[in-house]
Structures are given as structure tokens and as C-alpha cells.
Design a protein around this motif. Structure first.
Motif, short mmCIF file in Angstrom:
data_model
loop_
_atom_site.label_atom_id
_atom_site.label_comp_id
_atom_site.label_asym_id
_atom_site.label_seq_id
_atom_site.Cartn_x
_atom_site.Cartn_y
_atom_site.Cartn_z
N THR A 174 3.01 -13.74 40.51
CA THR A 174 4.29 -14.37 39.86
C THR A 174 4.29 -15.30 38.59
N ARG A 175 1.70 -15.49 39.60
CA ARG A 175 1.01 -16.18 38.86
C ARG A 175 -0.46 -15.54 38.64
N ILE A 176 -0.10 -14.50 37.86
CA ILE A 176 -1.34 -13.91 37.85
C ILE A 176 -2.71 -14.57 37.06
N ASN A 177 -2.38 -15.10 36.50
CA ASN A 177 -3.39 -16.00 35.06
C ASN A 177 -4.18 -16.63 36.27
N LYS A 178 -3.23 -17.03 37.53
CA LYS A 178 -4.10 -18.15 38.19
C LYS A 178 -4.40 -17.58 39.55
N VAL A 179 -3.92 -16.42 39.37
CA VAL A 179 -5.46 -15.67 40.29
C VAL A 179 -6.39 -15.64 39.69
N VAL A 180 -6.14 -14.64 38.17
CA VAL A 180 -7.64 -13.91 37.82
C VAL A 180 -8.57 -15.13 37.92
N SER A 181 -7.64 -16.70 37.66
CA SER A 181 -8.53 -17.50 37.40
C SER A 181 -9.74 -18.23 38.68
#
Length: 283
Positions: A174-181
């Protein structure tokens, strides 16, 4: 305390990632003979309970609290019943099984753990890949993004990403953007690092999304994935590795190499050399 305390038993069973055919033989036998089956019905395929014996009590646990589940298990075991507590994947990986065992210990109830197939290994099978590729990655880290559950010191995602090895990330889609960063902040991965997202592996609606750190987030968003997905990161998932293997230029494991000696087999070159020396000696 009831006189028959301890006569029953609780089995914590790894129900696998979804496909009921991935149950172990032992897990299947216990589920089918249990008097009480408590299964994580939001994560475990319902057909896992299809072989339950007549009269077995089958209970979904997705709306239950720890205390409610534990009370049910303890009461049933004290009545001399066999209890199958079926959890997704393998109980040892984010299975919240330790706190359940503590309560059973306090109650004097006997229990056993039956391991299961983790979604991580099912995902690798679906991707037809290996987590540990010679000269690419020999280390696998199972982890999650920090959220409501705080991460211990040194275990934040960016800390682990610094190793550049194979990462399997649970409970974070659900927090894929945070995972990537966070992954890119570790400096070992970049936009070109291969990534695979596997949603509900083993279920009828299983979905695999492949890409890189540079494009995986929008792909996941477009697919509408918000739960039950693993994020797998690292060079082990690079499709170019397959091309190298097909060309015969990729590094290979020593295990089956004809040039590698181990307990059960001598290297071909060594055996040839030894044969030459023996012939020379015979002469």
C-alpha cells in the motif's frame, strides 16, 4: 483448572500462500482429522478446509482478536480436542504466532508447529527464478516497510537496501512509493534495478507485475493492488540473466559442476589426472 488439561493439542499449521495443493502432507492430515479448525479466512484459501471430518467446527479468524482466538484454542484443547490453527504461508514469517504460543504456554496447553510454503517461495516459483544466483546474489533478506510496527535499529528498509542483495518485502504494497524511495536511498539500487510484484500468489486471481524501481510504482497503482502482494527486488530478477544462461556465459553453481570436487563426486579434471598418474605407475 479442568482435570483433562493438556489432553488436547493445538497445531499451528502453515497453510501456504493460497494453492491448497501446496499444503504439506502432514498439514493436510492434521486439518482433516481436527475437531476444531481455526483458519485465517482473509489469507487462507477456503478449500484448505474441504477435507474436514464430519462434525468438525470450522471458524474463520479474520474478525477475531488474539484473546478470542487463544481462548477458543485453550478451551478446545482442555476438552481433549485436536485444534488446527491454520495460518497463511509459514507461521514463522510475520505469522504473529509467538504471542499465541505464549498464551498456550501459560495455560499449559500442548502445541506443535507444522511449517508451510511461504508466499516468498511460491512467488519465486511463479517467476521461475532463484533468489540466490551465483556471482549475483547469495543473500536473501525478508523484511517489511516500517509503519505502525516500528523497525529495530539498523533494520529500516534503506539500511537493508544498502546490501544490494535479494530483498523480499512483505506487508508494504500500500506504500509502494515509499518502498521505492527507501530502496533507492540505500544507494545500492537504482532506477534500473529489477523488481517483481506478486499479488495473491497461488490464488485464482494471482497477478504478476514486473518492472524496475523506476517504473514499478505506477504499474502497481494502475493495477489497483492494495493488499496481499510481495515486492521482490534485486539483480536476481534480471531477465538478462536468463539470456546469459542460455548463451552459456552466466556463472553457475559449483554443486553440479564437473570441475568441482565434493564429498560424493570428484572433479573430472582431478579424476583424469589421477588416472594418468595411476597408468604411469603401472608402467
Amino acid at each position: 483448572m479442568m482435570d483433562n488439561l493438556g489432553e488436547g493439542k493445538v497445531y499451528f499449521i502453515g497453510g501456504g500462500p493460497g494453492d491448497p495443493e501446496l499444503l504439506t502432507l502432514k498439514a493436510k492430515r492434521i486439518i482433516d482429522s481436527a475437531d476444531v479448525i481455526i483458519y485465517a479466512d482473509s489469507l487462507v484459501h477456503p478449500s484448505v478446509c474441504d477435507g474436514a471430518k464430519h462434525g468438525a467446527q470450522i471458524i474463520g479468524s479474520k474478525t477475531m482478536t488474539l484473546d478470542e482466538i487463544s481462548e477458543l484454542m485453550i478451551d478446545a484443547a482442555r476438552e481433549g480436542k485436536l485444534v488446527a490453527r491454520v495460518q497463511s504461508g509459514d507461521p514463522s514469517i510475520y505469522g504473529a504466532v509467538l504471542e499465541q504460543m505464549r498464551l498456550l504456554d501459560s495455560a499449559g496447553v500442548d502445541y506443535e508447529i507444522v511449517p508451510g510454503v511461504s508466499a516468498a517461495f511460491a512467488a519465486a516459483a511463479v517467476l521461475k527464478t532463484e533468489f540466490t544466483v551465483p556471482e549475483v546474489s547469495q543473500t536473501v533478506i525478508f523484511t517489511r516497510l516500517e509503519g505502525r510496527v516500528a523497525m529495530p535499529s539498523g533494520e529500516k528498509l534503506r539500511d537493508l537496501a544498502a546490501h544490494g542483495c535479494t530483498l523480499v518485502i512483505f506487508l508494504s504494497i500500500t506504500r509502494i512509493n515509499k518502498v521505492v524511495s527507501e530502496l533507492k536511498a540505500g544507494d545500492a539500487y537504482d532506477d534500473d534495478t529489477p523488481v517483481a510484484v506478486v499479488y495473491r500468489v497461488g490464488w485464482e486471481d494471482e497477478l504478476v507485475i514486473t518492472g524496475t524501481l523506476g517504473d514499478i510504482a505506477p504499474k502497481v497503482k494502475r493495477a489497483g493492488i492494495t493488499l496481499q502482494a510481495l515486492v521482490l527486488v534485486g539483480a536476481a530478477f534480471d531477465t538478462d540473466i536468463r539470456q546469459l544462461e542460455a548463451a552459456g556465459t552466466a556463472a553457475t553453481s559449483h554443486l553440479y559442476s564437473s570441475n568441482y570436487t565434493h564429498l560424493y563426486r570428484r572433479a573430472v579434471d582431478f579424476a583424469k589426472s589421477e588416472s594418468v598418474h595411476q597408468r604411469a605407475g603401472d608402467g
